[in-house]
Write an enzyme that holds these catalytic residues in place. Structure first.
Site, PDB file in Angstrom:
ATOM      1  N   LYS A 189       0.871  -1.175   0.000  1.00 12.65           N
ATOM      2  CA  LYS A 189       0.000   0.000   0.000  1.00 12.65           C
ATOM      3  C   LYS A 189       0.908   1.224   0.000  1.00 12.65           C
ATOM      4  O   LYS A 189       1.515   1.573   0.995  1.00 12.65           O
ATOM      5  CB  LYS A 189      -0.919  -0.012   1.227  1.00 12.65           C
ATOM      6  N   GLU A 193      -8.006   1.582  -6.366  1.00 12.58           N
ATOM      7  CA  GLU A 193      -8.785   2.288  -5.342  1.00 12.58           C
ATOM      8  C   GLU A 193      -9.589   3.421  -5.962  1.00 12.58           C
ATOM      9  O   GLU A 193      -9.038   4.269  -6.672  1.00 12.58           O
ATOM     10  CB  GLU A 193      -7.848   2.822  -4.270  1.00 12.58           C
TER      11      GLU A 193
HETATM   12  O1  LIG Z   1      -5.527   6.681   6.868  1.00 19.41           O
HETATM   13  C1  LIG Z   1      -5.405   7.870   6.511  1.00 19.41           C
HETATM   14  O2  LIG Z   1      -5.491   8.818   7.294  1.00 19.41           O
HETATM   15  C2  LIG Z   1      -5.116   8.208   5.078  1.00 19.41           C
HETATM   16  C3  LIG Z   1      -4.896   9.527   4.722  1.00 19.41           C
HETATM   17  C4  LIG Z   1      -4.582   9.876   3.403  1.00 19.41           C
HETATM   18  C5  LIG Z   1      -4.467   8.899   2.439  1.00 19.41           C
HETATM   19  C6  LIG Z   1      -4.687   7.559   2.781  1.00 19.41           C
HETATM   20  C7  LIG Z   1      -5.005   7.222   4.074  1.00 19.41           C
HETATM   21  N1  LIG Z   1      -5.170   5.912   4.461  1.00 19.41           N
HETATM   22  C8  LIG Z   1      -4.925   4.795   3.619  1.00 19.41           C
HETATM   23  C9  LIG Z   1      -6.031   3.839   3.670  1.00 19.41           C
HETATM   24  O3  LIG Z   1      -6.769   3.787   2.745  1.00 19.41           O
HETATM   25  C10 LIG Z   1      -6.231   3.039   4.928  1.00 19.41           C
HETATM   26  O4  LIG Z   1      -5.015   2.834   5.569  1.00 19.41           O
HETATM   27  C11 LIG Z   1      -6.888   1.668   4.792  1.00 19.41           C
HETATM   28  O5  LIG Z   1      -7.953   1.643   3.918  1.00 19.41           O
HETATM   29  C12 LIG Z   1      -7.359   1.203   6.195  1.00 19.41           C
HETATM   30  O6  LIG Z   1      -8.174   2.192   6.771  1.00 19.41           O
HETATM   31  P1  LIG Z   1      -8.596   2.150   8.301  1.00 19.41           P
HETATM   32  O7  LIG Z   1      -9.122   0.782   8.583  1.00 19.41           O
HETATM   33  O8  LIG Z   1      -9.657   3.189   8.440  1.00 19.41           O
HETATM   34  O9  LIG Z   1      -7.359   2.441   9.073  1.00 19.41           O
END
Ligand SMILES: O=C(O)c1ccccc1NCC(=O)[C@H](O)[C@H](O)COP(=O)(O)O
Length: 268
Positions: A125, A174
């Protein structure tokens, strides 16, 4: 774009372009497309990320290793990538995602450590703009890479998807709306993610992935990304027909990430 008008995603992408432009930023940085393809093709064959999501119980869980986030700060002080990976593997994750960008305090070294610890299919990622990054991801053990449709013009998106597929790597495309879903599918994407987090404002729309499910035919694999904070959130996404859930913060902030994952898997 002026600094005033630029968003956080723009800033991350600008930083990534600067990283890539730095001399010898990556070991494969100076190679031609043909050399990159040859180099990438010689690396070990990737695991089947999509197969792992479709063959196991649905929705499959893509458990994410995420040290910090721009929206929430540090999620788990001193997190050990190997230890978390082993907990995820032992407690029912179908696949794993590793956040490799520096804005999340991540790096390709984390992905390499995870690869050395578990056999799960792995998603790199990162904010991928160039083929060199795909080769570097494969070199450290990724099976799948993330491409953010909002960050890539269509010809570049198509090109990077084709390049990944020619290295037998899979791609999580995405998206955030119907138009981006159409672009991802038309460009050759097979694994379509909808991020419930707006990467410009960081706001979460917990219904977005469920609302957009209907635009992706069942021959594609549909991933609901971000925002799961409770078992009920996951159940709602399951009921909307998501094939997989990508979850980071919920596990990374849990006192016992393995048990929290196990409980979620049992509830689904
Ligand atoms: O997580 C963030 O704050 C973010 C900010 C800017 C760009 C991407 C970001 N996150 C990447 C992701 O998409 C998440 O890490 C992933 O989907 C998991 O999300 P979560 O379960 O809400 O931590």
């Amino acid at each position: 774009m002026s600094d005033k008008g630029s968003t956080y995603l723009d800033k991350i992408l600008a930083a990534k372009r600067a990283e890539l432009a730095a001399p010898r930023a990556t070991r494969s940085g100076a190679l031609t497309d043909r050399e990159l393809l040859e180099l990438g093709a010689r690396l070990p064959r990737p695991r089947d990320f999509i197969g792992a999501l479709r063959e196991g119980p649905r929705p499959g869980i893509i458990a994410e290793f995420k040290r910090a986030s721009p929206s929430a700060g540090v999620l788990r002080e001193g997190a050990d990538a190997r230890q978390i990976a082993m907990l995820y593997a032992a407690n029912g994750a179908a696949c794993m995602s590793v956040l490799c960008d520096k804005h999340f305090q991540g790096s390709l070294d984390d992905l390499r450590s995870v690869r050395q610890s578990v056999a799960l299919p792995l998603l790199c990622k990162d904010f991928i703009l160039e083929k060199t990054q795909i080769v570097e991801a494969k070199r450290v053990g990724a099976d799948c890479v993330l491409l953010i449709v909002a960050a890539l013009p269509v010809p570049q998106l198509r090109n990077l998807i084709e390049f990944s597929h020619s290295l037998e790597m899979q791609v999580l495309c995405e998206t955030r709306d119907e138009a981006e879903i159409d672009r991802a599918m038309a460009a050759g994407g097979k694994l379509i993610g909808v991020n419930s987090r707006d990467l410009q404002t960081f706001e979460l729309d917990p219904d977005r992935a469920a609302k957009l499910r209907k635009y992706v035919p069942s021959s594609f694999t549909y991933v609901a990304e971000s925002g799961v904070r409770t078992i009920d959130d996951a159940l709602r996404l399951r009921d909307s027909g998501a094939d997989a859930l990508l979850i980071g913060s919920y596990f990374m902030t849990a006192e016992q990430p393995g048990e929290t994952l196990r409980e979620l898997v049992m509830a689904l």
